[in-house]
Design a protein around this motif. Structure first.
Motif, PDB file in Angstrom:
ATOM      1  N   GLY A 138       0.794  -1.234   0.000  1.00  0.00           N
ATOM      2  CA  GLY A 138       0.000   0.000   0.000  1.00  0.00           C
ATOM      3  C   GLY A 138       0.820   1.273   0.000  1.00  0.00           C
ATOM      4  O   GLY A 138       0.418   2.301   0.551  1.00  0.00           O
ATOM      5  N   ILE A 139       1.999   1.214  -0.629  1.00  0.00           N
ATOM      6  CA  ILE A 139       2.855   2.406  -0.692  1.00  0.00           C
ATOM      7  C   ILE A 139       3.202   2.709  -2.159  1.00  0.00           C
ATOM      8  O   ILE A 139       3.102   1.844  -3.018  1.00  0.00           O
ATOM      9  N   PRO A 140       3.616   3.942  -2.455  1.00  0.00           N
ATOM     10  CA  PRO A 140       3.923   4.293  -3.850  1.00  0.00           C
ATOM     11  C   PRO A 140       5.265   3.717  -4.322  1.00  0.00           C
ATOM     12  O   PRO A 140       6.053   3.229  -3.516  1.00  0.00           O
ATOM     13  N   HIS A 141       5.478   3.802  -5.639  1.00  0.00           N
ATOM     14  CA  HIS A 141       6.708   3.255  -6.200  1.00  0.00           C
ATOM     15  C   HIS A 141       7.131   4.040  -7.425  1.00  0.00           C
ATOM     16  O   HIS A 141       6.335   4.764  -8.014  1.00  0.00           O
ATOM     17  N   ALA A 142       8.385   3.864  -7.788  1.00  0.00           N
ATOM     18  CA  ALA A 142       8.878   4.351  -9.086  1.00  0.00           C
ATOM     19  C   ALA A 142       9.851   3.316  -9.604  1.00  0.00           C
ATOM     20  O   ALA A 142      10.582   2.687  -8.822  1.00  0.00           O
ATOM     21  N   THR A 143       9.856   3.117 -10.928  1.00  0.00           N
ATOM     22  CA  THR A 143      10.768   2.148 -11.527  1.00  0.00           C
ATOM     23  C   THR A 143      11.756   2.874 -12.438  1.00  0.00           C
ATOM     24  O   THR A 143      11.595   4.061 -12.711  1.00  0.00           O
ATOM     25  N   MET A 144      12.720   2.149 -12.956  1.00  0.00           N
ATOM     26  CA  MET A 144      13.738   2.678 -13.879  1.00  0.00           C
ATOM     27  C   MET A 144      14.416   3.918 -13.281  1.00  0.00           C
ATOM     28  O   MET A 144      14.663   4.905 -13.966  1.00  0.00           O
TER      29      MET A 144
END
Lengths: 262, 325
Positions: A138-144
């Protein structure tokens, strides 16, 4: 700042000749050298760099057999404080979804502000564990992710887009950041550091400790299941240039000459 | 009748090529599965894109919101979840791009829908979805099946499906009110940036020597650079070389670097991961040198040399010098 870094022990195949094994669903592993997944190597380095700057702890987690202790030892030698290995025969055949479920069950009971993973693994190339883990927690994310700056509970990250372009995004912590290669320069470890890491304890947990049922992990708990592995058909058949290095060099030079490039 | 969704990928006023590739594949799949092809377009003031998409789909679902102006996976996930719940498409296709990898996994979890990523082909066999994807940097293909479900999500590799010339579909534009009621607070787009390029313009060179992992160490680069100079060409590379800081950003060939079309491309110690191949496969003549006889790079090369690059570089340089004399 407590940071968790998820790592995977994978065979190095970039320069190796690989064969499909007798099951037809996997590659022949004997003779291959295993090491930390390249993307995870950068994630580990980023975790340690952030800890050195901001204080706190780094906990390395892996899912795999006893052999993967080698990757955890590497993490400890490079600056991780704790290491956890999740091992169970039932975990076999897990895809990115099942792997992320297992990780999320363990991580939710640990203190953390940031979770780092590699953007993908060099073996299966799913590129799903980081974002799925974030969603399950239930937390945000970022990839690359190619750059991380932390400030007041917010991670300012550069994400790699196609064609050399990047975007800057702000993510509220706690968050999962899936790291792209080239974000830093992974350090070499001294023999002293490696020796010290050998003495540290690795915590081992199985299916029951994690709190998942058999159906939630492995092939049954996965979205995707391998049916068959095969050598990719070639788009076009290259002409092989054979001979001694000198003869080959002469042939290449001849091709350049015919093309009017010499 | 159910649908196949194709998520439109657009950035800075441009619909990206992957969208048309997916629409082409989507049209084929819709024909085979007796479903309708729907282009899903999220953005702010993107009616012009909707008009373009009419030619390629039976329907264009358009959702406009100021929060959809730039790609934000949280905002996209909320809107797409709502559209997928309402329309129950058999399949949702999106690109395995920096956009799709950020969005697809969380969307799949939130909808409890099976996901397969980075697919190079897909096919329905009855109700079962079978995909082809690659492992180990493209050295093997895998045929895989997805867990049976009513709806699936698949991300597909760029430049894999050809864009077929077909009769315009003259699709209908359906405007859907944005379901975003509150601000997406935990993730915010700030801006686009171009990293400093550095190095020479490799796209202008007629002769390029590309180096990869096989070069082993940065200290091994100067002799190859000498060879490039002898040929009046430039040095290019695959991703690991830039990651390690041995050559500047501007030298990287591939999906996250430059696309090059020189008259001659000599690939030294490059295994040929898809990302690199995408940037150089249109070169006139490609010669690849690699120790692994099964290296994927040989699949796009005109000439293959199974040998250690360090054994080829010195005699090649002398041979060229000899011919120039």
């Amino acid at each position: 700042m407590d940071i968790i870094v998820c790592v995977k022990y994978v065979p190095e195949t970039a320069e190796a000749e690989i064969k499909i094994d007798s099951t037809g669903k996997a590659i022949e592993k004997t003779g291959l050298v295993f090491d930390i997944n390249e993307w995870d190597d950068y994630a580990l380095e980023e975790a340690v760099l952030l800890k050195e700057k901001l204080g706190g702890t780094v906990t390395a987690i892996t899912i795999g057999s006893e052999d993967s202790d080698a990757v955890l030892r590497k993490c400890l030698a490079r600056g991780a404080d704790d290491a956890i290995r999740l091992t169970d025969p039932q975990f076999e055949g897990s895809d990115g979804y099942a792997i992320a479920k297992i990780l999320s069950k363990v991580i939710k009971n640990l203190p953390f502000s940031l979770i780092l993973t590699g953007a993908q693994a060099s073996d299966d190339g799913y590129a799903t564990v980081g974002p799925i883990l974030a969603t399950l927690l239930g937390i945000p994310h970022a990839t690359m992710v190619k750059k991380i700056e932390l400030d007041d509970g917010v991670a300012k990250v550069n994400r790699e887009l196609e064609g050399g372009l990047e975007e800057i995004a702000e993510i509220t912590l706690p968050a999962v950041l899936a790291v792209q290669t080239g974000i830093n320069e992974p350090r070499y470890v001294s023999i002293m550091g490696t020796r010290k890491a050998m003495k540290k304890e690795i915590k081992i947990l199985g299916l029951a400790d994690v709190g998942l049922s058999e159906n939630e992990v492995g092939e049954t708990g996965s979205w995707i299941k391998t049916e068959k592995m095969y050598v990719p058909p070639v788009e076009k058949q290259a002409e092989f240039l054979n001979g001694s290095p000198e003869e080959i060099a002469a042939k290449i030079a001849e091709i350049l000459k015919t093309k009017g490039l010499i | 009748m159910t649908e196949i969704f194709v998520l439109t990928e657009h950035r800075q006023g441009q619909i990206r090529d992957i969208t048309f590739e997916m629409l082409s594949k989507g049209r084929e799949l819709a024909g085979k599965t007796n479903t309708e092809l729907t282009a899903v377009l999220l953005g702010k003031e993107v009616k012009n894109h909707a008009k373009t998409l009419q030619d390629y789909a039976k329907r264009v679902l358009l959702v406009e919101d100021t929060q959809l102006e730039n790609f934000n996976s949280d905002a996209y996930q909320k809107v797409l979840s709502s559209l997928i719940k309402e329309h129950k498409p058999l399949l949702t296709l999106m690109g395995h791009t920096s956009f799709g990898v950020e969005l697809a996994p969380s969307l799949a979890v939130s909808l409890d829908t099976p996901l397969a990523t980075d697919c190079i082909d897909l096919e329905f066999e009855g109700e079962t979805l079978t995909v082809i994807r690659q492992m180990y940097g493209g050295k093997v293909n895998v045929k895989a099946v997805l867990r049976k479900a009513e709806s699936y999500i698949v991300t597909v590799r760029q430049a894999t499906f050809p864009v077929e010339k077909e009769a315009p579909m003259n699709g209908e534009i359906v405007e859907v009110p944005s379901p975003l009621s509150e601000e997406i607070a935990k993730k915010r787009f700030v801006k686009y940036v171009l990293p400093p390029p550095g190095g020479v313009d490799i796209t202008a060179a007629e002769v390029l020597i590309g180096i990869g992992r096989g070069i082993k160490d940065g200290s091994n680069i100067p002799p190859v650079e000498e060879l490039a100079k002898t040929l009046g060409g430039a040095l290019a590379c695959s991703r690991p070389i830039v990651d390690k800081g041995w050559l500047p950003n501007g030298c990287q060939v591939g999906s996250s670097g430059k696309t090059v079309k020189p008259k001659f491309y000599l690939a030294l110690g490059i295994s040929g991961a898809f990302q690199h191949v995408l940037g150089m496969k249109s070169s006139d003549v490609i010669i690849a040198v690699n120790k692994d006889p099964k290296a994927p790079i040989f699949g796009v090369a005109d000439y293959a040399v199974v040998e250690d690059l360090f054994k080829i570089v010195p005699p090649l340089k002398s041979k060229i010098e000899e011919l120039k004399r």
